[in-house]
Every structure is written in C-alpha cells, then in structure tokens.
Write an enzyme that holds these catalytic residues in place. Structure first.
Site, PDB file in Angstrom:
ATOM      1  CG  HIS A 200      74.180  55.572  15.098  1.00 53.24           C
ATOM      2  ND1 HIS A 200      73.214  54.947  14.350  1.00 53.24           N
ATOM      3  CD2 HIS A 200      73.959  55.229  16.385  1.00 53.24           C
ATOM      4  CE1 HIS A 200      72.450  54.234  15.164  1.00 53.24           C
ATOM      5  NE2 HIS A 200      72.877  54.374  16.393  1.00 53.24           N
ATOM      6  NE  ARG A 343      72.942  49.263  21.308  1.00 56.58           N
ATOM      7  CZ  ARG A 343      72.611  50.334  20.593  1.00 56.58           C
ATOM      8  NH1 ARG A 343      71.406  50.858  20.696  1.00 56.58           N
ATOM      9  NH2 ARG A 343      73.489  50.888  19.779  1.00 56.58           N
ATOM     10  CD  GLU A 442      66.321  49.745  19.415  1.00 50.98           C
ATOM     11  OE1 GLU A 442      66.718  50.901  19.234  1.00 50.98           O
ATOM     12  OE2 GLU A 442      67.090  48.777  19.505  1.00 50.98           O
ATOM     13  CG  ASP A 466      66.455  52.452  15.860  1.00 48.95           C
ATOM     14  OD1 ASP A 466      66.514  52.890  14.695  1.00 48.95           O
ATOM     15  OD2 ASP A 466      67.438  51.971  16.453  1.00 48.95           O
ATOM     16  CB  CYS A 513      68.997  54.676  26.360  1.00 50.98           C
ATOM     17  SG  CYS A 513      68.450  53.337  25.307  1.00 50.98           S
TER      18      CYS A 513
HETATM   19  C1  PEP Z   1      67.648  54.305  19.972  1.00 53.19           C
HETATM   20  O1  PEP Z   1      67.328  53.737  18.937  1.00 53.19           O
HETATM   21  O2  PEP Z   1      66.938  55.180  20.535  1.00 53.19           O
HETATM   22  C2  PEP Z   1      68.922  53.997  20.640  1.00 53.19           C
HETATM   23  C3  PEP Z   1      69.201  54.490  21.813  1.00 53.19           C
HETATM   24  O3  PEP Z   1      69.821  53.222  19.997  1.00 53.19           O
HETATM   25  P1  PEP Z   1      70.649  53.694  18.701  1.00 53.19           P
HETATM   26  O4  PEP Z   1      70.522  55.186  18.596  1.00 53.19           O
HETATM   27  O5  PEP Z   1      72.054  53.255  18.903  1.00 53.19           O
HETATM   28  O6  PEP Z   1      69.968  52.967  17.580  1.00 53.19           O
HETATM   29 MG    MG Z   2      68.292  51.934  18.297  1.00 48.71          MG
END
Ligand code: PEP
Ligand code: MG
Length: 590
Positions: A200, A343, A442, A466, A513
């Site tokens: 992140h 989300r 995911e 994920d 996403c």
């Molecule tokens: C993902 O896991 O691809 C996602 C978009 O969510 P995050 O990166 O916040 O886990």
């Molecule tokens: Mg994710």
C-alpha cells in the site's frame, strides 16, 4: 551540489512510482535500525568517539524527559509514565554505558558497532533468565538502544508531515500511515530497504505521483543525510553522489518524461474505445479526498475504488458516522454525475487502525482483515454502512465488500446492510434504496465460485494485488519474493478469464481495480478477456486510454485466446512484447 570527494553509488531496486527526481537525502527512522557499518578507529580517535556516544546518551535522555513531561501535561496514565521511567533507568545503566565505552576503547571500533555488540550480549544474558518478567525487559533494552543508535547516526523519528525542505526520504520501511501524510512538493521521492510493487505504500506513491523506489535492501546503509541522489522511479535506479555530467543526463531525461506526461493530455477528452468501437470505462482509485482533483484532471469517469481505510489512519480514535458522511459526500459531489464505488473498511495486513482491538497476528495477510474484521466488529462496520447509505442520497454511490471468500460472508455483509437501511428508514433519513452492491474478487476461492457470486451482486471487481498474493503465494510487501509477482502467470490469466466469463454469462459487470489495470500491457489482455471497467491511479488513466484507442478488441480477444494456452509467464510476456509494438508504443526517452 554534488560533493566530488564522495563515492558514487549506483543501486537498483523496485521502481514503484515513475518519474525522475534529483534532490537531497533525508533520513527518517522507521522500522528496524540497521547499524552503521563497522569502522576501525585510530587510537587517537577513541576519546572523541566516547564523547559522541555520551552525547547520544544525553540526547536520548533529554528526548525521553520531554516525552515524559508531555505525558504528564496531557494527564496520560501512570502506566505509560512508568515505562518512560524504566527506559530512563536503562539509559543510566552502568553495564550498558561502561561496557560500550570499554569496547570502543579496547576494540577501537565506532560507537554504533560497540553499542550493538553490548546489546547482543545483554540480550543473550536476559534471554537466559528464568524469570519471565525479567526476560521481557530485554525488549525495553532493545528499544532504548535503538533510540541511542538513531541519535548516534543523526537520524530522526519525526512525522513526515513536519518536513520543512523538499527532500528525498530514506527509510528502512514506510507504513501507509506515513505515505498518507506525504505532501507533494515536500516529499520529492522516497527510497526504502524493503517493500514491493503492490504494497500500500507503493500504491500511495503512485496515487500521489511521488516517484519511489523500494526493496533497495541497503539504502539506509549506503546513503547519508544530505547526499545528492538521483531517483528514477520508472527503472528503479538510484544514484548516490552522482557526478555533474550524470546529473545533466538525468535532467534531460526528466524533461523528456515531463513532456511525455504533458503530451498524454491530448487523450483526456477523447472517448475511451478500441478502434473497432468497444467502449471501456476508465475510473480512478483513491485513498484520500485530496486525490480527486488529479483524477478528474486526468479524465476519470468515476471512482472504481475508494479505499476508505485511509479515513481511519493517523488518528487515535475511530471516525464518527458524520465524519464518514462528510468525506463520502465530498467525493460523490465532485464526481457527479459519475458513480463512486466505496469499498468498505479493508483494515489489516499492512494497514492498522487505532481505536479497534487488533490482535498481533503471525500471518496478518491471511488473518482477520477486511470483511472478516468487519463481520467481527459489527459496530464499526455498521457505522460505515449507515454513512455510505446516507451519502448515497447525494449522488451515485455503489458499495463494495473487500476480501470476500465465500457466499456466506457476502450474505452476512448484505444482511447488515439491510439492517442499516431499516434503521435509516425508521429514522426517516433519505438514501438510495437501490444502491448497487459489489464484491471484490481477490481471494482465489471467490474467483473459483465467481459464477455463484455474480448471482448475489450487481457487479464484481477483481483485486489483482491480493489475487496474485494469494494465488501465487507471494507476500505483496516482501521484496525477497517480488520477482514472483507475475501478472502473466498462466494461473492468473485463467483465474481472470474464469471471472470475466462468469460475469459475461450472468450479465454482471466485471471490473479490475488492482494495479494490473493501470499498466498498458496488462490492460490489453484485460480488455481481451472482456473486462469493461478498469480502475487505476490518475497518471495511468491517459496511458491506458492511449493503448485502448490504438488496439482492436477483436485482436485483443485473439491474443488472449493464444496466451491462455502458453505454459509460462515468460512466454506470455515474449508473445505480448512481440505483438505490442505493432499495436502500441510507449516511448518517453526518445
Ligand atoms: C487489490 O487487492 O487488488 C486491491 C485493489 O485492493 P488493495 O490493494 O487495497 O488490497
Ligand atoms: Mg485487496
């Protein structure tokens, strides 16, 4: 600005946010403190070194006394103050002080090395003790020694938001809580020892358009405060103390890169469709409200992923329902009439929040995160659900649940949403009664039963970050396994195809996403698999639109048909690379 006497160091890490920066290094102490390298002293230097050690001890004592005073002023509990007192006692400990001085004198080594040596002996001594209480005190000693080491190395633990001059941040590790405080213009770039592409911290860097390189392994040992550094966030190259001529080369590259970014704006108002007329919706990923302007400027047609957990970071309590509503309203009004996918809280793994009980988990990525956490902490979840519903009276909002692993979880989340709706009805508060519900795909189990999930929701969105982590078993924040991050892996391609096909059959929109959506070579295959919505950071929107406008949907479908039959990611990559130049070229160096 470079010092010709200093050694030039070239390093290669994982470039996670593109762009070129030339600036001065600024250390921020985060995570583990790596000792400075071993240094053998001349006998005349030992006295000065002991003095330096004593000064660092004094600085540490002063810092702790200031913290203690602040705690007393804030009337914090006695327990906290007792801990500080215990740390102050350790700082006066004769064994720690005298033994370190002895090692400096007798072994003629630098203070950092001597202190680390003494710490190691002390830890062994404490760990051998039978008394559990005393054994646990070893953690306090380690903690306090780290503080002295930080002071010895002239590095400071301070909030990134307090940065006074534009700098390149150097740290062992940075948390999303740090990146969320970064101010563009002040933080020119950041470089870390650890990390990977879809952590992140890296995602935030791209969102904020701050060039960054992670996974450098030893940047905290190789660079010094004030060093001139060149960062190329696209290739992952870092040059410490470059010569003037190299700086000049990178200045020119930076100019070309900036011109490339400007040229992309040509695509801003053009429709996002393939040459044969397949329309793809490009929407934005966002973490903090400040990112909306940039997304709108780059032509986002809505928000495909609002990561709401950032509302919970960098604070001591939980946000109230009204605070949630205010933030969501701001986003939805700014994006109107385009939709915003909110989300629900995806806390856990590399994101931790205050005000909520979170057990220390051995394996947090597979622990009580996201929807699992919310279904266990119904009050926290309900507050957010009510707020999302209330904000839906102000524009088009869709709600999305993260980390769904099966139908039961999804149904429980939906039942709580229904409860929240009933409460709002009873209170006479307006909301969108037909709010659309989506699930993130995911977790591999959800992907395998995508045909069942699409019957329960209005849309799904594939979270490739994920999904890759769980299906390829690679920790997304671990630089040692970053080489296994292969979006072209045949398993990943098959999973994406399974979900896309399930959506098409049920007439349910499938979006992506995860970070794959924002990379042109991956966007090509996502489109070929039939994905209709791609959600990404601002900068990627125009690059991906440029790609989509240059390809034929029919051709992309044919490419996908071929690649699902290829056995390795490398072969897929070669195949795509051979095809891409004929379809699309992205050159900003030339
Ligand atoms: C993902 O896991 O691809 C996602 C978009 O969510 P995050 O990166 O916040 O886990
Ligand atoms: Mg994710």
């Amino acid at each position: 600005m470079t010092d010709p006497k200093k050694q030039v160091v070239l390093m290669k890490g994982i470039g996670v946010s593109s762009g070129i920066v030339i600036g001065q290094a600024y250390f921020m102490e985060r995570g583990v403190v790596e000792p400075a390298q071993f240094c053998y002293l001349d006998s005349r230097e030992t006295e000065g070194e002991i003095e330096r050690f004593k000064n660092a001890l004094k600085e540490s004592r002063d810092q702790l006394s200031r913290i203690k005073k602040k705690m007393e002023d804030d009337q914090r509990g006695k327990e906290h103050i007792r801990i500080i007192d215990a740390h102050l006692m350790i700082l006066k400990d004769n064994m720690l002080i005298n033994d370190t001085i002895k090692v400096i004198k007798e072994d003629r080594v630098n203070a950092e090395w001597a202190l680390k040596t003494v710490l190691k002996d002390l830890m062994e001594y404490f760990n051998r003790m039978d008394d559990e209480y005393l054994r646990e005190r070893s953690t306090d000693i380690e903690h306090i020694v780290n503080r002295v080491l930080i002071n010895l190395m002239g590095r400071k633990h301070e909030p990134i938001a307090d940065l006074k001059t534009p700098s390149i941040i150097i740290a062992h590790d940075l948390a999303p809580t740090d990146t969320a405080q970064m101010v563009k213009g002040m933080v020119l770039s950041f470089l870390t020892d650890v990390g990977a592409r879809t952590s992140h911290t890296a995602i935030m860097a791209r969102s904020l358009e701050i060039p960054a390189v992670v996974g450098l392994e030893s940047i905290t040992r190789k660079a010094e405060n004030g060093d001139t550094i060149i960062v190329d966030g696209t290739t992952g190259t870092v040059i410490i103390n470059p010569s003037e001529s190299v700086v000049e080369v990178y200045r020119r590259r930076r100019e070309r890169y900036e011109n490339y970014g400007k040229a992309l704006f040509h695509y801003k108002d053009l429709p996002c469709e393939t040459k044969d007329g397949r329309r793809i919706r490009l929407v934005g990923n966002m973490e903090i409200v400040e990112e909306i302007d940039s997304l709108v400027e780059h032509g986002a047609e809505g928000i495909g992923l609002y990561r709401t957990e950032f509302l919970y970071l960098n604070r001591k309590d939980l946000p109230s329902e009204d605070e949630h509503v205010r933030a969501y309203k701001q986003v939805v009004k700014r994006m109107a009439p385009d939709p915003v996918i909110i989300r629900t809280l995806d806390i856990g793994a590399d994101k931790a929040i205050a005000g909520a009980e979170q057990a220390k988990e051995i394996n947090p990525a597979m622990g009580l995160r996201a929807i699992r956490f919310c279904l266990k902490n119904i009050d926290i979840f309900k507050t957010q659900l009510r707020a999302i519903l209330r904000a839906s009276a102000n524009g088009k909002i869709k709600i999305m649940f993260p980390m769904i692993s099966g139908i039961d979880e999804l149904r429980r989340a939906k039942a709580l949403l229904e409860e929240a709706k009933e409460e709002l009805c009873a209170e006479g508060r307006p909301f969108d009664r037909n709010i659309e519900i989506g699930a993130m795909i995911e977790v591999p189990s959800a992907a395998i039963i995508a045909d069942l999930i699409v019957k329960e929701v209005n849309f799904v969105s594939i979270g490739t970050n994920d999904l890759l982590q769980y299906s390829l078993a690679i920790d997304r924040v671990n630089e040692h396994v970053a080489y296994l991050y292969e979006p072209f892996h045949p398993a990943v391609l098959r999973i994406i195809k399974t979900v896309a096909d399930a959506g098409a059959k049920a007439g349910v929109t499938v979006g992506v996403c995860g970070e794959m959506a924002g990379e042109p070579e991956y966007a090509l295959i996502l489109v070929g698999f039939g994905i209709e919505q791609l959600s990404m950071n601002a900068f990627s929107i125009l690059r991906v639109k440029r790609l989509i406008r240059s390809i034929n949907y029919a051709e992309a479908k044919k490419i996908c048909k071929t690649i699902v039959g290829l056995p390795t990611a490398k072969e897929v990559e070669h195949y795509i690379n051979a095809k891409l130049p004929g379809l699309y070229r992205e050159e900003f160096w030339g």
